[in-house]
Design an enzyme around this catalytic site. Structure first.
Site, PDB file in Angstrom:
ATOM      1  N   VAL A 219       3.869  -0.784   4.282  1.00  0.00           N
ATOM      2  CA  VAL A 219       2.520  -1.184   4.652  1.00  0.00           C
ATOM      3  C   VAL A 219       1.935  -2.057   3.552  1.00  0.00           C
ATOM      4  CG1 VAL A 219       0.227  -0.423   5.346  1.00  0.00           C
ATOM      5  CG2 VAL A 219       2.217   0.954   5.943  1.00  0.00           C
TER       6      VAL A 219
ATOM      7  N   GLY B  54       8.021   2.566   7.753  1.00  0.00           N
ATOM      8  CA  GLY B  54       7.832   1.168   7.401  1.00  0.00           C
ATOM      9  C   GLY B  54       7.032   0.961   6.132  1.00  0.00           C
TER      10      GLY B  54
ATOM     11  N   LEU C 298       0.823  -1.210   0.000  1.00  0.00           N
ATOM     12  CA  LEU C 298       0.000   0.000   0.000  1.00  0.00           C
ATOM     13  C   LEU C 298       0.854   1.255   0.000  1.00  0.00           C
ATOM     14  CD1 LEU C 298      -2.745  -0.948   2.631  1.00  0.00           C
ATOM     15  CD2 LEU C 298      -3.004  -0.853   0.157  1.00  0.00           C
ATOM     16  N   GLY C 299       1.981   1.208   0.683  1.00  0.00           N
ATOM     17  CA  GLY C 299       2.842   2.383   0.763  1.00  0.00           C
ATOM     18  C   GLY C 299       4.136   2.068   1.462  1.00  0.00           C
TER      19      GLY C 299
ATOM     20  N   ASP D 150       2.593  13.548  14.363  1.00  0.00           N
ATOM     21  CA  ASP D 150       2.733  13.575  12.903  1.00  0.00           C
ATOM     22  C   ASP D 150       1.367  13.631  12.231  1.00  0.00           C
ATOM     23  OD1 ASP D 150       4.255  11.432  10.373  1.00  0.00           O
ATOM     24  OD2 ASP D 150       4.176  13.610  10.538  1.00  0.00           O
TER      25      ASP D 150
END
Length: 713
Positions: A428, A426, A420-421, A541
């Site tokens: 995902v 990290g 996903l990203g 964040d």
């Protein structure tokens, strides 16, 4: 069983050279294939071959090695959504190691065979969305490990049997959209201590709602009793349910005043709709007080007046005072006792077990599990029932934090997944488990072997955060070469994509009401993290890419607490490209992250630590982006386009100081919604308060959330 034997003989007659090579589990599965009379997709059973030695490579079948057996045994059947028509054969009960039966969303008919419950290892049965009929066999609770039972959307009938109290491990009971009738039995619910989901909606249940439903202390999500024929008053005891539980009592025949105690205070009017005789808050129908001159009131007035005039005797007053003082003293002693016992219990265990994987024993807490969570990771693991390697050793350790969320490590390893990203926090992945449930798996890195206890404590704290606007952490996996977080998968991307589209261009999909809904939900989640979470978390964040959206644009805050976890693992999670030993070796590189222009000014000071006022500032910038449609993350001090603004906060402040028209600052997509002008202006003021340069002047997120809730209400 006769059918099973006939099938066996038939197969041997068809084979001139019988080898008897297929295992007994395989023949039981062939009975299921034979019981299906319509198979729309020919590939469903195309590899179910009686000449195979094992069924473990057949489609939809999962196997596992079992101690004492040379060959793997069948532990899972997953044939959901295949549109299969047939009946459920009793031969499945011979699969003694079967754990998961997944036949939902097909067209199976007939009754649920009693013999199925001879498969004593079953812990999850998913038969929803079929045409099954008849009652639920009472012997279903002879399954000692049954945790998940979903029989919804069938034609099952009969009553809810009292034997249900024997399902002591049950976590999910979902029987909605059937034809069950009769009264709900009482006295069984306090015994179901692990129940987290109960859905009895859309049936024909009648009578009163059992008061002991309020004893379901583990319940989460929604207690759904809607679309039945329940009558009488709502038990006040339901107020004892956890505050996170939502009630759904719609479309019944309930009467009287809605209780105002405990968890009732968190319910909206939707929970009580279409009960004509209900009254009181949060409904707009007020309850009528009995007339003051009614006969009942007149009969009580003389007694009341006599007691008032008579008063209390001096001796009784002294006795009450002494009793009150003694009670206060006893409570104080109990508090001191608990404090010292809890202090002495820091190195003890709730179960008397030592570290996972070790054989040592430790003392048992005098006040075990005082906070409701195990004092060691080994206890979490023992609750799950799966062994794992020690925290600092060479083995892996899968820890399920939500006992209502059931899956196993082999499911994670075998599941389909894609990226996903990828960021500094990290990689995902989206992973679809064997039961069809998607989860998000974040890979943190490979370091930090010696900091298992610290990592575990952080995971337990994050796992206790439960709020409808915060992504739930369901489980984690620890090994020296892997650190994985397993969370809910939110299906509709994030706010950044919703605002700008995947191409970076403005999106017309977000109306003002949707944006206000996102702002309110995000503020509510942040306020919970700051004020109510176990550690008073600071996110640190906040930005649109960390605000996830579901299909209804309901917002979920993600990625809180990750910076701390990265420091514990002590490694760059993007440096190695594997997942659980290399299941995904080919990961496309991504562009480095842009500068984070959502950070507060004080965040630029070296070695400064995030604070709650940082989060307030970042949230204010997100509000400005929702209002203006301009992204601070794409802007620079010298450029300004239709989608960016040089220093977004300063640009908006200057616009208000110079009294520029609102139409010059607001997102053009919102100009058509003229009715929202006052609401937009009010949100601008909230955003400007959040983005004050002085952190002490910024409001707390609790105040921000309360102010936003008043807008448009």
């Amino acid at each position: 069983m006769k059918l099973f034997l006939l099938l066996f003989l038939f197969l041997q007659l068809q084979n001139p050279n019988p080898s008897f090579s297929l295992s007994s589990d395989g023949f039981s599965l062939l009975a299921l294939k034979s019981a299906v009379d319509q198979i729309p997709d020919a590939s469903t059973f195309s590899d179910w071959n009686e000449n195979d030695t094992s069924p473990c490579d057949w489609s939809g079948i999962s196997c596992m090695n079992v101690t004492g057996f040379s060959d793997p045994r069948v532990v899972g059947i997953a044939l959901a959504g295949k549109n299969l028509r047939g009946y459920i054969p009793s031969e499945l009960g011979t699969l003694l190691f079967l754990r998961r039966l997944n036949l939902h969303s097909n067209r199976f008919y007939g009754s649920i065979p009693v013999q199925l419950f001879n498969a004593s290892s079953l812990h999850s049965i998913y038969l929803y969305g079929n045409n099954l009929s008849g009652p639920i066999p009472p012997s279903i609770c002879h399954l000692p490990r049954l945790q998940n039972l979903d029989l919804s959307k069938n034609s099952l009938s009969g009553t809810l049997h009292r034997d249900l109290e024997n399902c002591r491990q049950l976590q999910r009971l979902i029987i909605s959209a059937n034809r069950f009738s009769g009264q709900i039995p009482t006295g069984i619910w306090p015994k179901l201590e692990d129940l987290v989901q109960l859905d009895l909606s859309a049936n024909n249940f009648n009578g009163s709602i059992p008061a002991d439903l309020g004893e379901l202390k583990s319940l989460s999500g929604t207690l759904n009793l809607s679309f039945n024929h329940f009558s009488g008053e709502i038990p006040k005891s339901l107020g004892k349910l956890p505050i996170t539980v939502s009630l759904d009592l719609r479309n019944n025949n309930l009467s009287g005043e809605i209780p105002q105690t405990g968890s009732f205070a968190n319910q909206g009017p939707t929970a009580f709709l279409n009960n004509p005789s209900l009254c009181g808050f949060p409904l707009q129908k007020a309850c009528q007080n009995p007339p003051q001159n009614s006969p009942g009131n007149q009969s009580r007035e003389p007694e009341s007046e006599a007691n008032t005039k008579k008063g209390l005797k001096p001796g009784l007053i002294i006795l009450i005072s002494v009793a009150d003082a003694a009670g206060v003293a006893i409570i104080g002693l109990v508090i001191v006792y608990i404090y010292w016992k809890k202090k002495d219990s820091k190195n003890c265990s709730c179960t008397g077990k030592g570290k996972l994987g070790g054989g040592e024993r430790v003392k048992i807490c005098p006040c075990p599990c005082f906070t409701g969570f195990p004092s060691t990771v080994s206890e979490s693991e023992s609750e799950k029932g799966d062994g794992g390697g020690g925290g600092g050793g060479g083995g892996g350790n899968l820890v399920v934090l939500d006992k209502g969320f059931t899956f196993e490590l082999d499911e994670l390893l075998r599941a389909s997944a894609y990226v996903l990203g990828k960021s500094r926090l990290g990689i995902v992945y989206k992973v679809v488990l064997g039961n069809g449930v998607p989860v998000a798996v974040r890979r943190l890195g490979e370091g930090g072997e010696q900091r298992y206890k610290e990592f575990s404590a952080e995971m337990q704290a994050i796992g206790r955060v439960k709020h409808p606007n915060i992504v739930r952490l369901r489980a984690y996996y620890w090994a020296p070469d892997e650190k994985l977080l397993i969370c809910d998968f939110i299906s509709n991307g994030n706010l950044a994509s919703a605002l700008r589209g995947r191409s970076g261009q403005p999106s017309a999909s977000l109306s003002w009401s949707t944006r206000l809904k996102i702002a309110k939900g995000t503020a509510s989640g942040l306020a919970y993290l700051h004020e109510c979470s176990p550690r008073k978390f600071v996110h640190g964040d906040i930005k649109p890419s960390n605000i996830l959206l579901d299909a209804n644009f309901h917002p979920y805050i993600s990625d809180f607490g990750l910076s701390r976890l990265i420091s514990i693992t002590g490694n760059d999670p993007t440096s190695s490209g594997g997942f659980m030993g290399g299941a995904l070796p080919n990961i496309k590189p991504v562009q480095p992250e842009r500068a984070n222009n959502y950070r507060a000014p004080e965040a630029l000071v070296p070695a400064s630590r995030p604070t709650q006022k940082w989060d307030a500032y970042s949230f204010g910038v997100v509000l400005l982006e929702l209002l203006t449609g301009k992204s601070p993350e794409l802007s620079s001090p010298t450029t300004s386009t239709s989608t960016t603004a040089p220093d977004l906060v300063r640009w908006v402040r200057k616009g208000f100081e110079e009294e520029n028209p609102l139409s010059e600052m607001v997102d053009p997509m919102l100009l058509q919604e003229v009715h929202a002008k006052k609401e937009v202006l009010a949100v601008f003021h909230v955003a400007l308060a959040c983005t004050e340069g002085d952190p002490e002047v910024r409001p707390r997120m609790k105040t921000v959330s309360e102010n936003l809730d008043r807008i448009g209400s």
